[in-house]
Design a protein around this motif. Structure first.
Motif, PDB file in Angstrom:
ATOM      1  N   TYR A 149      22.065  38.120  36.931  1.00  0.00           N
ATOM      2  CA  TYR A 149      22.618  38.983  37.983  1.00  0.00           C
ATOM      3  C   TYR A 149      21.497  39.681  38.748  1.00  0.00           C
ATOM      4  CZ  TYR A 149      27.488  38.470  36.510  1.00  0.00           C
ATOM      5  OH  TYR A 149      28.738  37.967  36.238  1.00  0.00           O
ATOM      6  N   ASP A 195      26.933  33.078  33.147  1.00  0.00           N
ATOM      7  CA  ASP A 195      26.759  32.833  31.708  1.00  0.00           C
ATOM      8  C   ASP A 195      26.134  31.473  31.449  1.00  0.00           C
ATOM      9  OD1 ASP A 195      27.663  35.228  30.617  1.00  0.00           O
ATOM     10  OD2 ASP A 195      29.745  34.613  30.726  1.00  0.00           O
ATOM     11  N   LYS A 240      30.611  33.701  45.950  1.00  0.00           N
ATOM     12  CA  LYS A 240      31.751  34.246  45.214  1.00  0.00           C
ATOM     13  C   LYS A 240      33.022  33.472  45.516  1.00  0.00           C
ATOM     14  CE  LYS A 240      30.916  39.075  43.998  1.00  0.00           C
ATOM     15  NZ  LYS A 240      31.373  40.481  44.176  1.00  0.00           N
ATOM     16  N   THR A 274      28.620  29.228  36.241  1.00  0.00           N
ATOM     17  CA  THR A 274      28.827  30.664  36.109  1.00  0.00           C
ATOM     18  C   THR A 274      27.498  31.322  35.716  1.00  0.00           C
ATOM     19  OG1 THR A 274      29.330  30.622  33.747  1.00  0.00           O
ATOM     20  CG2 THR A 274      31.171  30.224  35.276  1.00  0.00           C
ATOM     21  N   ASN A 315      36.549  37.248  42.718  1.00  0.00           N
ATOM     22  CA  ASN A 315      35.599  38.168  42.096  1.00  0.00           C
ATOM     23  C   ASN A 315      34.591  37.446  41.210  1.00  0.00           C
ATOM     24  OD1 ASN A 315      36.593  40.558  43.213  1.00  0.00           O
ATOM     25  ND2 ASN A 315      38.225  40.672  41.687  1.00  0.00           N
ATOM     26  N   LYS A 316      34.605  36.125  41.209  1.00  0.00           N
ATOM     27  CA  LYS A 316      33.763  35.343  40.301  1.00  0.00           C
ATOM     28  C   LYS A 316      32.527  34.813  41.023  1.00  0.00           C
ATOM     29  CE  LYS A 316      36.898  35.860  37.121  1.00  0.00           C
ATOM     30  NZ  LYS A 316      36.690  36.831  36.022  1.00  0.00           N
ATOM     31  N   ARG A 333      29.321  32.232  41.385  1.00  0.00           N
ATOM     32  CA  ARG A 333      28.976  30.859  41.055  1.00  0.00           C
ATOM     33  C   ARG A 333      27.627  30.495  41.672  1.00  0.00           C
ATOM     34  NH1 ARG A 333      32.393  31.844  38.062  1.00  0.00           N
ATOM     35  NH2 ARG A 333      34.366  30.750  37.626  1.00  0.00           N
ATOM     36  N   ASN A 374      37.728  45.497  37.371  1.00  0.00           N
ATOM     37  CA  ASN A 374      36.852  44.858  38.354  1.00  0.00           C
ATOM     38  C   ASN A 374      35.539  45.636  38.438  1.00  0.00           C
ATOM     39  OD1 ASN A 374      38.885  42.998  38.938  1.00  0.00           O
ATOM     40  ND2 ASN A 374      39.756  44.287  40.545  1.00  0.00           N
TER      41      ASN A 374
END
Length: 316
Positions: free
Chosen positions: A23, A9, A35, A7, A38-39, A41, A217
């Motif tokens: 980002y 993070d 993606k 992720t 909505n995540k 990687r 979102n």
């Protein structure tokens, strides 16, 4: 074979940087991501590739090489804050016309202003509405900058409103429509000026964020937000007219806002910022602006506010 995907993070912890920087690296194409829903990687191999690409070359230590004069340093400043097409254009044109290397980081108006306050950036790009005074930018600036030498320069006024599909098939005309069950919304991230304005309008309309399908979102730029509408992943977004125009979408105007640049002057950046301020005020830069649907540049380069006048920027 390592198949692990991280992720943003987790990548931030690996590189010991903020997730906002991760980002930004993804948006600049420096780090490839994919993606799942909505995540976001990032694959392990991509992290290793990036590490390898960032390794510093070995120093040359031969005597004849040591005696060569060092190359002249590039003029450089750090810009942080709101994403805008006009800011992108300024960064590109300042490099081409003036040799000014400006490093942008698009992390939202509030965080950009805080980075300038903390000395982590030289320029903030912002459009923050103070809900109490209904004034843009200056209330926040007055609270933060007391002893620092700053100048606030107007870049443009621009239109904010609803971005919807061509022809507005869902008939969206106001904030109450966002609460309809058939409407999917896509939002901007917390700390962005657009999010500030949206939340202010929702509060004034008596609308709770929980009543909006998709309020949670988030996207980080106007174009990425509008792209959800373009590909049918959402029915409405709140953003600037130029983003809708870029993708051939419809736009319902709601407000006109002021977009300003905050310069924090130091001994180290005074020459760079002075040249950039002069370029913003120049006819050459004004002539370089075209196809500015949704922008009003009548006050381009105007000094909106300043503290102590910088010695080498009396023309700002």
């Amino acid at each position: 074979m390592e198949l692990k995907a991280y992720t943003p993070d987790e990548v931030a912890r690996i590189f010991q940087i903020s997730k906002h920087t991760v980002y930004e690296m993804i948006k600049r194409g420096e780090l490839q991501a994919f993606k799942i829903g909505n995540k976001m990687r990032i694959e392990h191999d991509e992290i290793e590739r990036y590490k390898e690409s960032m390794k510093a070359p070995a120093r040359k230590t031969a005597p004849e090489q040591q005696q060569q004069p060092a190359p002249s340093r590039q003029i450089q400043a750090r810009l942080a804050g709101s994403h805008d097409f006009l800011v992108e254009h300024l960064v590109k044109e300042a490099a081409a016309a003036q040799g000014l290397q400006i490093q942008p980081t698009y992390i939202g108006s509030l965080e950009g202003l805080m980075m300038v306050y903390r000395g982590q950036a030289d320029i903030a790009a912002m459009h923050l509405l103070d809900p109490t005074s209904q004034q843009y930018n200056l209330p926040f600036i007055h609270q933060l900058f007391v002893y620092e030498t700053i100048s606030v320069i107007r870049l443009a006024s621009r239109e904010q409103g609803f971005i919807v599909a061509k022809g507005n098939p869902k008939g969206i005309i106001g904030f109450s429509d966002l609460t309809r069950k058939d409407i999917r919304f896509i939002n901007r991230q917390k700390g962005s000026g657009t999010r500030f304005l949206l939340d202010s309008k929702l509060l004034a309309s008596g609308i709770a964020p929980a009543d909006i399908n998709g309020y949670e979102n988030e996207e980080w730029t106007h174009l990425s937000t509008a792209s959800h509408i373009s590909r049918g992943a959402a029915d409405a977004a709140f953003g600037i007219r130029s983003a809708a125009s870029h993708l051939g979408l419809d736009f319902i105007p709601v407000a006109k806002e002021q977009f300003d640049l905050v310069f924090r002057w130091t001994d180290e950046n005074r020459e760079t910022l002075g040249k950039l301020a002069s370029y913003i005020q120049s006819e050459n830069f004004k002539r370089s602006l075209s196809n500015l649907e949704g922008y009003d540049i009548s006050e381009l380069g105007a000094k909106i506010y300043e503290t102590t006048q910088p010695e080498e920027s009396a023309n700002v």
